[in-house]
Design a protein around this motif. Structure first.
Motif, PDB file in Angstrom:
ATOM      1  N   GLY A 129      -0.768  48.316  -2.175  1.00 55.09           N
ATOM      2  CA  GLY A 129      -0.550  46.883  -2.038  1.00 55.09           C
ATOM      3  C   GLY A 129      -1.373  46.221  -0.945  1.00 55.09           C
ATOM      4  O   GLY A 129      -1.250  45.020  -0.719  1.00 55.09           O
ATOM      5  N   LEU A 130      -2.221  46.978  -0.262  1.00 58.08           N
ATOM      6  CA  LEU A 130      -3.051  46.414   0.797  1.00 58.08           C
ATOM      7  C   LEU A 130      -4.278  45.717   0.207  1.00 58.08           C
ATOM      8  O   LEU A 130      -4.678  46.000  -0.922  1.00 58.08           O
ATOM      9  CB  LEU A 130      -3.515  47.512   1.754  1.00 58.08           C
ATOM     10  CG  LEU A 130      -2.636  47.806   2.977  1.00 58.08           C
ATOM     11  CD1 LEU A 130      -1.242  48.252   2.547  1.00 58.08           C
ATOM     12  CD2 LEU A 130      -3.288  48.848   3.865  1.00 58.08           C
ATOM     13  N   ALA A 185       0.206  50.401   8.185  1.00 54.28           N
ATOM     14  CA  ALA A 185      -1.078  50.633   7.523  1.00 54.28           C
ATOM     15  C   ALA A 185      -1.930  49.371   7.564  1.00 54.28           C
ATOM     16  O   ALA A 185      -3.146  49.430   7.799  1.00 54.28           O
ATOM     17  CB  ALA A 185      -0.851  51.087   6.086  1.00 54.28           C
ATOM     18  N   LEU A 186      -1.305  48.233   7.335  1.00 54.93           N
ATOM     19  CA  LEU A 186      -2.029  46.962   7.372  1.00 54.93           C
ATOM     20  C   LEU A 186      -2.592  46.690   8.764  1.00 54.93           C
ATOM     21  O   LEU A 186      -3.725  46.201   8.900  1.00 54.93           O
ATOM     22  CB  LEU A 186      -1.107  45.825   6.942  1.00 54.93           C
ATOM     23  CG  LEU A 186      -1.730  44.428   6.907  1.00 54.93           C
ATOM     24  CD1 LEU A 186      -2.903  44.374   5.934  1.00 54.93           C
ATOM     25  CD2 LEU A 186      -0.675  43.381   6.530  1.00 54.93           C
ATOM     26  N   GLN A 187      -1.843  47.035   9.799  1.00 48.66           N
ATOM     27  CA  GLN A 187      -2.334  46.849  11.164  1.00 48.66           C
ATOM     28  C   GLN A 187      -3.581  47.693  11.426  1.00 48.66           C
ATOM     29  O   GLN A 187      -4.535  47.235  12.060  1.00 48.66           O
ATOM     30  CB  GLN A 187      -1.235  47.201  12.161  1.00 48.66           C
ATOM     31  CG  GLN A 187      -0.103  46.188  12.230  1.00 48.66           C
ATOM     32  CD  GLN A 187       1.048  46.661  13.097  1.00 48.66           C
ATOM     33  OE1 GLN A 187       0.953  47.678  13.783  1.00 48.66           O
ATOM     34  NE2 GLN A 187       2.154  45.927  13.058  1.00 48.66           N
ATOM     35  N   VAL A 188      -3.564  48.939  10.929  1.00 52.27           N
ATOM     36  CA  VAL A 188      -4.742  49.799  11.079  1.00 52.27           C
ATOM     37  C   VAL A 188      -5.926  49.187  10.343  1.00 52.27           C
ATOM     38  O   VAL A 188      -7.049  49.124  10.859  1.00 52.27           O
ATOM     39  CB  VAL A 188      -4.464  51.222  10.554  1.00 52.27           C
ATOM     40  CG1 VAL A 188      -5.752  52.055  10.552  1.00 52.27           C
ATOM     41  CG2 VAL A 188      -3.406  51.905  11.405  1.00 52.27           C
ATOM     42  N   LYS A 236       1.150  53.755   3.747  1.00 53.52           N
ATOM     43  CA  LYS A 236       0.830  52.920   2.586  1.00 53.52           C
ATOM     44  C   LYS A 236       1.847  53.106   1.458  1.00 53.52           C
ATOM     45  O   LYS A 236       2.154  52.163   0.727  1.00 53.52           O
ATOM     46  CB  LYS A 236      -0.577  53.257   2.061  1.00 53.52           C
ATOM     47  CG  LYS A 236      -1.707  52.715   2.888  1.00 53.52           C
ATOM     48  CD  LYS A 236      -3.016  52.659   2.106  1.00 53.52           C
ATOM     49  CE  LYS A 236      -3.470  54.005   1.588  1.00 53.52           C
ATOM     50  NZ  LYS A 236      -4.768  53.899   0.866  1.00 53.52           N
ATOM     51  N   ALA A 237       2.352  54.316   1.309  1.00 58.89           N
ATOM     52  CA  ALA A 237       3.225  54.638   0.178  1.00 58.89           C
ATOM     53  C   ALA A 237       4.641  54.104   0.342  1.00 58.89           C
ATOM     54  O   ALA A 237       5.367  53.972  -0.645  1.00 58.89           O
ATOM     55  CB  ALA A 237       3.256  56.149  -0.035  1.00 58.89           C
ATOM     56  N   ASP A 238       5.052  53.803   1.571  1.00 58.64           N
ATOM     57  CA  ASP A 238       6.432  53.396   1.860  1.00 58.64           C
ATOM     58  C   ASP A 238       6.448  51.924   2.279  1.00 58.64           C
ATOM     59  O   ASP A 238       5.798  51.542   3.265  1.00 58.64           O
ATOM     60  CB  ASP A 238       6.998  54.276   2.980  1.00 58.64           C
ATOM     61  CG  ASP A 238       8.490  54.070   3.200  1.00 58.64           C
ATOM     62  OD1 ASP A 238       9.003  52.982   2.853  1.00 58.64           O
ATOM     63  OD2 ASP A 238       9.131  54.981   3.743  1.00 58.64           O
ATOM     64  N   SER A 239       7.190  51.108   1.553  1.00 58.72           N
ATOM     65  CA  SER A 239       7.221  49.668   1.850  1.00 58.72           C
ATOM     66  C   SER A 239       7.744  49.372   3.247  1.00 58.72           C
ATOM     67  O   SER A 239       7.389  48.351   3.851  1.00 58.72           O
ATOM     68  CB  SER A 239       8.081  48.934   0.813  1.00 58.72           C
ATOM     69  OG  SER A 239       9.417  49.438   0.821  1.00 58.72           O
ATOM     70  N   ILE A 273      -5.895  41.998  -4.684  1.00 59.78           N
ATOM     71  CA  ILE A 273      -4.798  42.972  -4.685  1.00 59.78           C
ATOM     72  C   ILE A 273      -4.768  43.665  -6.041  1.00 59.78           C
ATOM     73  O   ILE A 273      -4.679  43.017  -7.085  1.00 59.78           O
ATOM     74  CB  ILE A 273      -3.449  42.285  -4.393  1.00 59.78           C
ATOM     75  CG1 ILE A 273      -3.508  41.574  -3.045  1.00 59.78           C
ATOM     76  CG2 ILE A 273      -2.324  43.323  -4.400  1.00 59.78           C
ATOM     77  CD1 ILE A 273      -3.831  42.480  -1.865  1.00 59.78           C
ATOM     78  N   THR A 274      -4.860  44.986  -6.020  1.00 62.42           N
ATOM     79  CA  THR A 274      -5.012  45.754  -7.250  1.00 62.42           C
ATOM     80  C   THR A 274      -3.694  46.400  -7.691  1.00 62.42           C
ATOM     81  O   THR A 274      -2.769  46.578  -6.886  1.00 62.42           O
ATOM     82  CB  THR A 274      -6.068  46.864  -7.056  1.00 62.42           C
ATOM     83  OG1 THR A 274      -6.170  47.651  -8.243  1.00 62.42           O
ATOM     84  CG2 THR A 274      -5.712  47.776  -5.896  1.00 62.42           C
TER      85      THR A 274
END
Length: 236
Positions: free
Chosen positions: A138-139, A192-195, A183-186, A130-131
């Motif tokens: 955060g992905l 995004a993680l599902q994709v 990705k930008a919105d918590s 995680i970078t």
């Protein structure tokens, strides 16, 4: 080279601990790597950074970074730097350059596959951990490995005509244009993680079956689509 260190922080927003330090830029130029810069007057506005590598006894260049300052993007500067890297590598007798890119980055995927003629047949899960870069949202830092066979007919034809060679598409993998917002919105990051997780599984299965990514297209809504097929050309 100090300007390269500063520009990478500007482009990716890394915490200091994740920056490639000045000494690595110095070393790269002394051990067969590349540090190529583009300047507006005396100001560094873009750079390409590569280090030498060997896999299966095959020497190649690993292009770790290509950075372009925001106001100098979309004018072909990144492609000119990649072509300069290729020219230098070919003169030195090398036929392969590799780099990694985020499978969720639609613009980068199009550039690598359609503008340069790279192919992809490997997938790395969470390569860097995680970078701190906000671009990752955060992905996990999943990465595709771009292989740029510098003297292949595929690449030479694309550079001569501006079009990659045709091929039969066996499978497609889609990235929705909304991925950047998610990705930008918590509150939507889980989408995004599902994709990412769905596409990760599809890529791994396709590569295990001997397929490679050979093309990329974008539709009118901005969605991206990886096009996979078989590449018969000898790579080396």
């Amino acid at each position: 080279m100090r300007a390269c260190v500063a520009l990478q922080k500007e482009v990716w927003g890394f915490a200091d601990i994740e920056l490639v330090p000045l000494r690595m830029f110095v070393v790269a130029g002394k051990i067969g790597g590349q540090v190529l810069g583009a300047f507006d007057g005396r100001e560094l506005v873009a750079f390409a950074f590569a280090v030498p590598g060997v896999r299966d006894r095959h020497p190649y260049l690993y292009s770790h970074m290509l950075a372009v300052r925001q106001q100098y993007r979309n004018i072909g500067l990144g492609r000119r730097l990649k072509l300069a890297q290729r020219e230098d590598a070919v003169v030195r007798g090398l036929d392969l350059m590799e780099w990694t890119f985020d499978p969720l980055e639609i613009k980068n995927a199009y550039f690598n596959l359609e503008r340069l003629g790279a192919i992809v047949s490997r997938y790395h899960v969470n390569q860097y951990g995680i970078t701190s870069s906000p671009l990752q949202g955060g992905l996990p830092t999943d990465r595709l490995v771009a292989e740029w066979w510098l003297k292949s007919k595929r690449v030479e034809d694309l550079l001569a005509t501006g079009r990659r060679p045709d091929f039969t598409t066996v499978k497609t993998i889609t990235v929705p244009a909304q991925i950047y917002e998610w990705k930008a919105d918590s509150s939507t990051r889980s989408q995004a993680l599902q994709v990412q997780e769905r596409n990760r599984e599809e890529f791994q299965k396709a590569f295990a079956e001997g397929l490679a990514v050979l093309g990329y297209r974008r539709d009118s809504q901005g969605d991206g689509q990886f096009m996979l097929g078989t590449w018969q050309e000898q790579r080396s």
